[in-house]
Write an enzyme that holds these catalytic residues in place. Sequence first.
Site, PDB file in Angstrom:
ATOM      1  N   LYS A  34       0.721  -1.338   0.166  1.00 26.83           N
ATOM      2  CA  LYS A  34       0.078  -0.007  -0.078  1.00 26.83           C
ATOM      3  C   LYS A  34       1.030   1.193  -0.101  1.00 26.83           C
ATOM      4  O   LYS A  34       2.037   1.050   0.391  1.00 26.83           O
ATOM      5  CB  LYS A  34      -0.982   0.075   1.275  1.00 26.83           C
ATOM      6  CG  LYS A  34      -0.242  -0.027   2.495  1.00 26.83           C
ATOM      7  CD  LYS A  34       0.191   1.392   3.096  1.00 26.83           C
ATOM      8  CE  LYS A  34       0.585   1.435   4.705  1.00 26.83           C
ATOM      9  NZ  LYS A  34       1.720   2.514   4.910  1.00 26.83           N
TER      10      LYS A  34
ATOM     11  N   ASP B 268      -2.661  -1.752  10.038  1.00 29.20           N
ATOM     12  CA  ASP B 268      -3.069  -1.716   9.023  1.00 29.20           C
ATOM     13  C   ASP B 268      -3.526  -2.761   8.031  1.00 29.20           C
ATOM     14  O   ASP B 268      -3.747  -2.975   6.986  1.00 29.20           O
ATOM     15  CB  ASP B 268      -1.606  -1.352   8.076  1.00 29.20           C
ATOM     16  CG  ASP B 268      -1.053  -0.257   8.275  1.00 29.20           C
ATOM     17  OD1 ASP B 268      -1.849   0.865   8.492  1.00 29.20           O
ATOM     18  OD2 ASP B 268       0.286   0.099   8.016  1.00 29.20           O
TER      19      ASP B 268
HETATM   20  O1  C5P Z   1      -0.240  -1.621  14.816  1.00 28.85           O
HETATM   21  P1  C5P Z   1       1.029  -1.752  14.568  1.00 28.85           P
HETATM   22  O2  C5P Z   1       1.640  -2.971  15.088  1.00 28.85           O
HETATM   23  O3  C5P Z   1       1.268  -1.738  12.820  1.00 28.85           O
HETATM   24  O4  C5P Z   1       2.098  -0.591  14.881  1.00 28.85           O
HETATM   25  C1  C5P Z   1       3.273  -0.534  15.194  1.00 28.85           C
HETATM   26  C2  C5P Z   1       3.587   0.529  16.066  1.00 28.85           C
HETATM   27  O5  C5P Z   1       3.376   1.767  15.523  1.00 28.85           O
HETATM   28  C3  C5P Z   1       2.681   0.538  17.317  1.00 28.85           C
HETATM   29  O6  C5P Z   1       3.450  -0.389  18.365  1.00 28.85           O
HETATM   30  C4  C5P Z   1       2.775   2.030  17.705  1.00 28.85           C
HETATM   31  O7  C5P Z   1       3.744   2.474  18.485  1.00 28.85           O
HETATM   32  C5  C5P Z   1       2.749   2.700  16.528  1.00 28.85           C
HETATM   33  N1  C5P Z   1       1.527   3.187  16.185  1.00 28.85           N
HETATM   34  C6  C5P Z   1       0.558   4.353  16.441  1.00 28.85           C
HETATM   35  N2  C5P Z   1      -0.300   4.633  16.279  1.00 28.85           N
HETATM   36  C7  C5P Z   1      -0.939   4.061  15.035  1.00 28.85           C
HETATM   37  C8  C5P Z   1      -0.374   3.042  14.645  1.00 28.85           C
HETATM   38  C9  C5P Z   1       0.807   2.516  15.052  1.00 28.85           C
HETATM   39  O8  C5P Z   1       1.438   4.832  17.359  1.00 28.85           O
HETATM   40  N3  C5P Z   1      -2.291   4.511  14.612  1.00 28.85           N
END
Ligand code: C5P
Length: 292
Positions: A17, A143
């Site tokens: 993406k 995502d």
């Molecule tokens: O959800 P995901 O594991 O992809 O997110 C990775 C990191 O990015 C999370 O641990 C968080 O620190 C940060 N994040 C965030 N806000 C979001 C998405 C991700 O702070 N909306």
Amino acid sequence: MIVRTIEGGVEVLAPAKLNLFLEILGKRADGYHDLESLMVAVDLHDTLTFADDPTGAISLTCDDSTLPTGPANLVVRAAMALKAASGTDRGASIHLHKAIPAQAGLAGGSSDAASTLVGLDRLWGLGTASGELDRLAATIGSDVAFFLRGPVAICRGRGELVEPWPLFEPLHFVLICPPVGVSTAAVYRDLIPPVAPRGIGGMLEALELGDRPRLGRELFNRLQAVAERLEPSLGAVGAALAGLGPSLDGHLMSGSGSAYFGLAGDRDAAEDAARRLVTLGLGRVRVVTCDP
Ligand code: C5P
């Protein structure tokens, strides 16, 4: 995402993406950030194959030896989550062929996880309700749910609230993936949310009107300056895209980086930009398309 039944199982093409717009609305009590983003799936794909394992075990092999193949891999997490939620005693041996670079802001791992939910749902004949797949996706990563609903959507919440959005003609991009990766968690840690977040309305209007020059001007990513502070070598990538001048309608970093893209008028313009960028040696250059 493209799902096919093949001899001996199921094959899924998991797209990358790009974020054409990404604004941060604020930090939440759970540590995540509320955001508003326009995401598009493009034709750079990982390939996953799923075959039944009568022992009930879940196993993963991957042609990229730098990636984990245990529960640290989102594919295994997605498979375990679906197996547990459905109560099935079936298992799967999964092979992952990687083409989407990691730590690039292209959500390759999240797309692989979404493809696993869909691929195993097909392999195991579960017929899981789409709301349940959305729920499982959100437990795996912010995502993941987008890839169940693409190719174009507005994502809100921490990214898991997905509103599909119409696209009337293909969008063509030149994509540069620098050799350095950027940690999403590190970028969010350094980010100071804006006092007055930018609205997504201008971007949506440009899309609706099919006004590509305006779409180019509306490209926006709140995380870009933070990623470029963490990894100063990235500044040269944006500068190289800017250096192509009016042959592109605009350019941006995707997600939390490190990949950058330029928006081109058509496939030929994207290929022309790619030929010029390749000579600069800033990273792997490709032409990609979001096809409605
Ligand atoms: O959800 P995901 O594991 O992809 O997110 C990775 C990191 O990015 C999370 O641990 C968080 O620190 C940060 N994040 C965030 N806000 C979001 C998405 C991700 O702070 N909306």
